[in-house]
Design a protein around this motif. Structure first.
Motif, mmCIF file in Angstrom:
data_model
loop_
_atom_site.group_PDB
_atom_site.id
_atom_site.type_symbol
_atom_site.label_atom_id
_atom_site.label_comp_id
_atom_site.label_asym_id
_atom_site.label_seq_id
_atom_site.Cartn_x
_atom_site.Cartn_y
_atom_site.Cartn_z
ATOM 1 N N VAL A 144 0.853 -1.189 0.000
ATOM 2 C CA VAL A 144 0.000 0.000 0.000
ATOM 3 C C VAL A 144 0.885 1.235 0.000
ATOM 4 C CG1 VAL A 144 -1.983 -1.066 1.133
ATOM 5 C CG2 VAL A 144 -0.165 -0.052 2.524
ATOM 6 N N GLU A 145 0.345 2.317 -0.530
ATOM 7 C CA GLU A 145 1.012 3.620 -0.443
ATOM 8 C C GLU A 145 0.316 4.423 0.643
ATOM 9 O OE1 GLU A 145 0.994 5.357 -4.362
ATOM 10 O OE2 GLU A 145 2.998 4.590 -4.734
ATOM 11 N N MET A 146 1.100 4.896 1.613
ATOM 12 C CA MET A 146 0.552 5.581 2.778
ATOM 13 C C MET A 146 1.335 6.872 3.013
ATOM 14 S SD MET A 146 0.384 2.147 5.144
ATOM 15 C CE MET A 146 -0.258 2.959 6.590
ATOM 16 N N ARG A 147 0.744 7.750 3.817
ATOM 17 C CA ARG A 147 1.401 9.005 4.162
ATOM 18 C C ARG A 147 0.769 9.573 5.419
ATOM 19 N NH1 ARG A 147 -1.166 12.378 -0.948
ATOM 20 N NH2 ARG A 147 -3.298 12.548 -0.139
ATOM 21 N N TYR A 148 1.483 10.479 6.066
ATOM 22 C CA TYR A 148 0.875 11.244 7.150
ATOM 23 C C TYR A 148 -0.098 12.244 6.538
ATOM 24 C CZ TYR A 148 4.471 9.319 10.206
ATOM 25 O OH TYR A 148 5.268 8.464 10.909
ATOM 26 N N VAL A 149 -1.195 12.481 7.188
ATOM 27 C CA VAL A 149 -2.195 13.423 6.687
ATOM 28 C C VAL A 149 -1.540 14.790 6.475
ATOM 29 C CG1 VAL A 149 -4.344 14.638 7.228
ATOM 30 C CG2 VAL A 149 -4.120 12.203 7.758
ATOM 31 N N GLY A 150 -1.702 15.334 5.273
ATOM 32 C CA GLY A 150 -1.106 16.617 4.937
ATOM 33 C C GLY A 150 0.153 16.501 4.108
ATOM 34 N N GLN A 151 0.760 15.289 4.051
ATOM 35 C CA GLN A 151 1.947 15.109 3.215
ATOM 36 C C GLN A 151 1.541 15.067 1.736
ATOM 37 O OE1 GLN A 151 3.855 11.549 4.911
ATOM 38 N NE2 GLN A 151 5.633 12.828 5.368
ATOM 39 N N ILE A 152 2.496 15.369 0.884
ATOM 40 C CA ILE A 152 2.250 15.354 -0.553
ATOM 41 C C ILE A 152 2.577 13.992 -1.151
ATOM 42 C CG2 ILE A 152 2.924 16.361 -2.773
ATOM 43 C CD1 ILE A 152 3.513 18.959 -1.309
ATOM 44 N N HIS A 153 3.681 13.395 -0.703
ATOM 45 C CA HIS A 153 4.145 12.146 -1.294
ATOM 46 C C HIS A 153 3.930 10.983 -0.332
ATOM 47 C CE1 HIS A 153 5.827 14.297 -4.664
ATOM 48 N NE2 HIS A 153 6.486 15.094 -3.845
ATOM 49 N N GLU A 154 3.729 9.794 -0.927
ATOM 50 C CA GLU A 154 3.503 8.590 -0.139
ATOM 51 C C GLU A 154 4.769 7.738 -0.112
ATOM 52 O OE1 GLU A 154 1.571 8.948 -3.180
ATOM 53 O OE2 GLU A 154 0.364 10.416 -2.103
ATOM 54 N N CYS A 155 4.780 6.766 0.776
ATOM 55 C CA CYS A 155 5.820 5.748 0.740
ATOM 56 C C CYS A 155 5.150 4.378 0.719
ATOM 57 C CB CYS A 155 6.805 5.869 1.896
ATOM 58 S SG CYS A 155 6.107 5.700 3.530
ATOM 59 N N TYR A 189 12.948 9.899 10.163
ATOM 60 C CA TYR A 189 12.083 10.244 11.289
ATOM 61 C C TYR A 189 10.706 9.623 11.083
ATOM 62 C CZ TYR A 189 9.358 13.586 8.520
ATOM 63 O OH TYR A 189 8.532 14.160 7.587
ATOM 64 N N ALA A 190 9.979 9.481 12.180
ATOM 65 C CA ALA A 190 8.595 9.011 12.142
ATOM 66 C C ALA A 190 7.786 9.848 13.119
ATOM 67 C CB ALA A 190 8.521 7.528 12.511
ATOM 68 N N GLU A 191 6.467 9.923 12.903
ATOM 69 C CA GLU A 191 5.575 10.714 13.757
ATOM 70 C C GLU A 191 4.383 9.843 14.177
ATOM 71 O OE1 GLU A 191 4.569 14.066 11.358
ATOM 72 O OE2 GLU A 191 6.511 15.052 11.631
ATOM 73 N N PRO A 192 4.607 8.890 15.081
ATOM 74 C CA PRO A 192 3.533 7.963 15.461
ATOM 75 C C PRO A 192 2.296 8.666 16.024
ATOM 76 C CG PRO A 192 5.669 7.222 16.279
ATOM 77 C CD PRO A 192 5.872 8.601 15.765
ATOM 78 N N GLN A 193 2.459 9.881 16.517
ATOM 79 C CA GLN A 193 1.319 10.583 17.112
ATOM 80 C C GLN A 193 0.408 11.212 16.052
ATOM 81 O OE1 GLN A 193 4.422 11.560 17.096
ATOM 82 N NE2 GLN A 193 4.516 13.710 16.420
ATOM 83 N N ASN A 194 0.879 11.317 14.796
ATOM 84 C CA ASN A 194 0.098 11.956 13.746
ATOM 85 C C ASN A 194 -0.771 10.952 12.985
ATOM 86 O OD1 ASN A 194 1.048 14.471 14.320
ATOM 87 N ND2 ASN A 194 2.598 14.504 12.714
ATOM 88 N N PRO A 195 -1.932 11.388 12.500
ATOM 89 C CA PRO A 195 -2.817 10.476 11.762
ATOM 90 C C PRO A 195 -2.208 10.094 10.423
ATOM 91 C CG PRO A 195 -3.664 12.719 11.682
ATOM 92 C CD PRO A 195 -2.527 12.728 12.653
ATOM 93 N N VAL A 196 -2.571 8.890 9.968
ATOM 94 C CA VAL A 196 -2.026 8.310 8.732
ATOM 95 C C VAL A 196 -3.180 8.014 7.785
ATOM 96 C CG1 VAL A 196 -0.781 6.332 7.765
ATOM 97 C CG2 VAL A 196 -0.064 7.307 9.961
ATOM 98 N N GLU A 197 -2.943 8.219 6.497
ATOM 99 C CA GLU A 197 -3.964 7.867 5.515
ATOM 100 C C GLU A 197 -3.394 6.954 4.448
ATOM 101 O OE1 GLU A 197 -5.511 11.378 3.759
ATOM 102 O OE2 GLU A 197 -3.575 12.107 3.042
ATOM 103 N N LEU A 198 -4.247 6.086 3.974
ATOM 104 C CA LEU A 198 -3.910 5.166 2.891
ATOM 105 C C LEU A 198 -4.384 5.789 1.582
ATOM 106 C CD1 LEU A 198 -4.350 1.361 2.898
ATOM 107 C CD2 LEU A 198 -5.344 2.660 1.034
ATOM 108 N N VAL A 199 -3.582 5.638 0.505
ATOM 109 C CA VAL A 199 -3.938 6.258 -0.769
ATOM 110 C C VAL A 199 -4.145 5.205 -1.853
ATOM 111 C CG1 VAL A 199 -3.237 7.925 -2.534
ATOM 112 C CG2 VAL A 199 -2.651 8.331 -0.132
ATOM 113 N N ASN A 200 -3.120 4.426 -2.150
ATOM 114 C CA ASN A 200 -3.174 3.475 -3.263
ATOM 115 C C ASN A 200 -2.865 2.060 -2.803
ATOM 116 O OD1 ASN A 200 -3.735 5.385 -5.345
ATOM 117 N ND2 ASN A 200 -1.580 6.013 -5.328
ATOM 118 N N LEU A 201 -3.348 1.100 -3.562
ATOM 119 C CA LEU A 201 -3.098 -0.312 -3.292
ATOM 120 C C LEU A 201 -2.389 -0.936 -4.489
ATOM 121 C CD1 LEU A 201 -6.723 -1.428 -2.272
ATOM 122 C CD2 LEU A 201 -5.156 0.000 -0.961
#
Length: 695
Positions: free
Chosen positions: A546-557, A588-600
């Protein structure tokens, strides 16, 4: 392997390589000059060599192959040379120029250069036809499709003699109904014209990437289709019992009907098999970090695999065209054996990217070429045997090489011909080392942690110099290095990638069952297609990501998911995997921030039986029998010639150890061991090169 043979064919820019593997592990190599105007001619020449070597008819060999596999540069060359077909684009009104605006992107180093030319447009402005109608992000219809505008576009395409139509409408990934209707109308009113839609070619979020990928596919598919038809018909006429498989950019095989519809998946068809071959060869040495380097006649291709996994790229700019589908990351340079050495406008030596190719080729080929190349330099430095025969038909001519380098490099620079040749060799080595750094250091990998895998007929003469430049401590050189990509094809699996978009925030109580259902749907399609292709259920392997990102980010990983079904308790596992991957990529990582899924993405593979590597007899004393005299060579710019021992690779056995400086001559490649290096031949037929002392 069900039958006696498996055949891999890799059509390169200069030579077409053939690997014929027998059931007992015997590997036979053949080469013929490439014929870009008609690939069947080069294939016929290679098959004729096989027929003579085995004393069997071509039909007998082909009909006894369980798989015939073709890696081709047809799609790549059409994109490089801009020789695809005439394409029309039907898109949402107001978005006709998205492929030209390119999200404001400009190539690295040219961002503020107003004189830098715009990217070539595969669809001219007048063939981009807007239509009204709108689907929203949630899949609902905001405005109905304007079918009259669609019909008007179709009529214009007919007048303009368009050969292919690309369709890309907004939010077709959420609801493809409008795109499907447009496609039906095009097929109805323009019979015989190729048509593809974004929701089929690249069903993921990002409108520009989806449109560009679909346009590239439309531009190349008719060209690829004609090539596939010729190759399929040719092999059928020879008695092939199963359809030809074609190598895809994702590192897997597909049948011709798939490639005719998805030519965008064939752009890196040839070099994409290199990392698979590299990992297979490194297995007996316990190595799973490899950088495969392939120096052919025209180009130098670099691929990387870390921890046993090949490095895939998505959403990249390739030849200035944005392509979203998964592709093996291949760094390609104009640094092959045929790369031309010249003095630039400032009187400085340059090597490449222009190549002498196969015709006329380097000056030493004696086919009319008069420009100095890397191969001419290697011949002058003693790395190649004077009067050697390359590719079974080209006899090297040392005086022609000397004349080309003397007249066009040495004399204008006022230096000796030896220093000129060494300068050419050194410069191409530095170019190649910089390319390796781009795919390793610039991606966060230390090349000293990787073994270099030598591929291509010319790489062996440069491989120890490259390793020294990069600090690499281990090099693997298979006896069949010159045909490594063709070998990578015969050990690869059938592979299909299925893509989808499913934007959702990963919060407690989120609809993981819907995510699981979407994966299950893609997997079912893959299983069905592979079973139609003759695979049993136990031969099918599935990987999810899956491609995921922190809410507000432009690019996924991209995050790999476990193969187990996603359930309510899976959320913590998925989030932990994302945080870990984000930290690995960005520190770095931000476990306290919400995460969203974009692509599968779902990769469904049909596992193909792998031929065994040969097992050479063990005889360390064979080194003496393999010694073939001495040849003077240059290893630095001091003009001090070194009488260097030469060994015939065909007479070496497992356990043989050779200390440099030395040269090992195989049938289709030459390995130069610089001072301070040693080579040990493994029973699998691979030379293991290591440093034995600091020079």
């Amino acid at each position: 392997m069900k039958n006696q043979f498996r055949l891999g064919v890799d059509a390169g820019g200069t030579f077409t390589d053939f690997v014929l593997v027998e059931q007992d592990g015997t590997i036979r190599l053949f080469k013929s000059p490439s014929t870009p105007e008609d690939g069947t001619r080069a294939i016929a020449a290679g098959l004729a060599q096989m027929s003579e070597a085995l004393d069997r008819s071509v039909s007998d060999i082909v009909s006894n192959c369980d798989l015939c596999i073709n890696g081709t540069t047809v799609a790549l060359n059409a994109l490089i040379e801009l020789k695809g077909v005439k394409v029309g684009l039907i898109c949402s009104a107001g978005h006709e120029d998205s492929i030209e605006i390119r999200l404001g992107h400009k190539e690295e180093g040219y961002r503020y250069d107003a004189s830098y030319p715009s990217a070539p447009q595969l669809v001219p402005r007048h063939l981009r036809r807007p239509v009204a109608g709108r689907i929203l992000a949630d899949g609902s219809e905001y405005a109905p499709l304007d079918e009259e505008a669609v019909l008007a576009a179709i009529e214009y395409f007919r007048e303009q003699k368009v050969e292919s139509v690309a369709i890309s409408l907004l939010w077709s990934v959420s609801n493809a109904a409008h795109e499907q209707r447009v496609k039906a109308l095009v097929e109805q009113h323009l019979p015989g014209v190729f048509v593809c839609s974004g929701s089929e070619v690249y069903p993921q979020i990002r409108e520009y990437t989806r449109t560009s990928t679909t346009v590239v596919n439309a531009y190349l598919s008719p060209v690829m289709g004609r090539y596939v038809n010729r190759i399929d018909e040719y092999f059928r006429s020879l008695g092939a019992r199963s359809p030809v498989r074609y190598y895809q950019s994702n590192g897997g095989l597909a049948i011709g009907n798939v490639m005719k519809e998805r030519a965008v998946n064939a752009i890196n068809s040839g070099p994409a098999s290199a990392p698979q071959a590299g990992l297979y060869l490194a297995g007996p040495f316990g190595i799973d970090n490899v950088i495969t380097v392939d120096m052919g006649g025209t180009s130098f291709d670099i691929t990387l695999a870390k921890g046993g996994q090949t490095n895939l790229n998505r959403d990249i700019d390739f030849l200035r065209q944005r392509i979203g589908v998964p592709m093996i990351h291949v760094e390609t340079l104009g640094a092959g054996g045929g790369s031309i050495a010249r003095l630039n406008d400032f009187g400085m030596l340059e090597v490449g990217p222009h190549s002498a190719g196969a015709n006329p080729g380097p000056a030493c080929y004696g086919k009319g070429g008069d420009q100095p190349t890397v191969t001419d330099a290697n011949l002058l430095l003693g790395y190649l045997k004077p009067d050697a025969v390359l590719g079974g038909s080209i006899r090297l001519d040392l005086p022609r090489a000397q004349q080309a380098i003397a007249s066009q490099v040495a004399e204008p620079l006022g230096i000796s011909i030896e220093r000129a040749a060494y300068g050419i060799s050194t410069l191409v080595n530095l170019n190649m080392a910089n390319g390796i750094r781009r795919i390793s250091i610039e991606q966060g990998y230390d090349p000293r942690d990787f073994a270099l895998i030598c591929a291509g007929g010319a790489t062996g003469m440069h491989i120890t110099a490259l390793a020294e430049e990069l600090g690499a401590q281990q090099v693997l050189v298979p006896k069949f290095a010159s045909c490594l990509c063709a070998f990578g094809q015969v050990i690869s699996d059938v592979k299909y990638n299925y893509l989808a978009s499913m934007p959702m925030r990963l919060l407690p109580g989120c609809a993981l069952e819907e995510l699981e259902a979407r994966f299950a749907e893609m997997e079912a399609r893959g299983r069905h297609n592979l079973m139609l292709d003759g695979f049993e259920p136990e031969q099918i392997h599935i990987r999810r990501s899956v491609e995921m990102r922190y809410v507000g980010q432009i690019h996924e990983c991209t995050v790999e998911l476990p193969g187990t079904p996603l359930q309510e308790g899976s959320l913590a596992t998925v989030l932990a995997a994302f945080h870990q991957r984000h930290e690995a990529l960005f520190t770095y990582a931000e476990p306290q921030n919400p995460v969203e899924l974009v692509n599968l993405e779902c990769t469904v593979s049909g596992l193909v039986s792998k031929p065994q590597l040969p097992s050479l007899p063990h005889n360390p004393d064979a080194v003496e029998d393999a010694h073939d005299g001495f040849r003077p060579m240059l290893f630095d710019d001091s003009a001090r010639w070194v009488e260097t021992p030469v060994y015939a690779g065909e007479r070496l056995a497992a356990g043989c150890r050779i200390v440099g400086p030395a040269v090992i001559e195989e049938a289709t490649t030459t390995v130069v061991l610089r001072p301070g290096w040693q080579a040990s031949l493994h029973e699998s037929g691979t030379y293991h090169l290591t440093r034995w002392h600091a020079v």
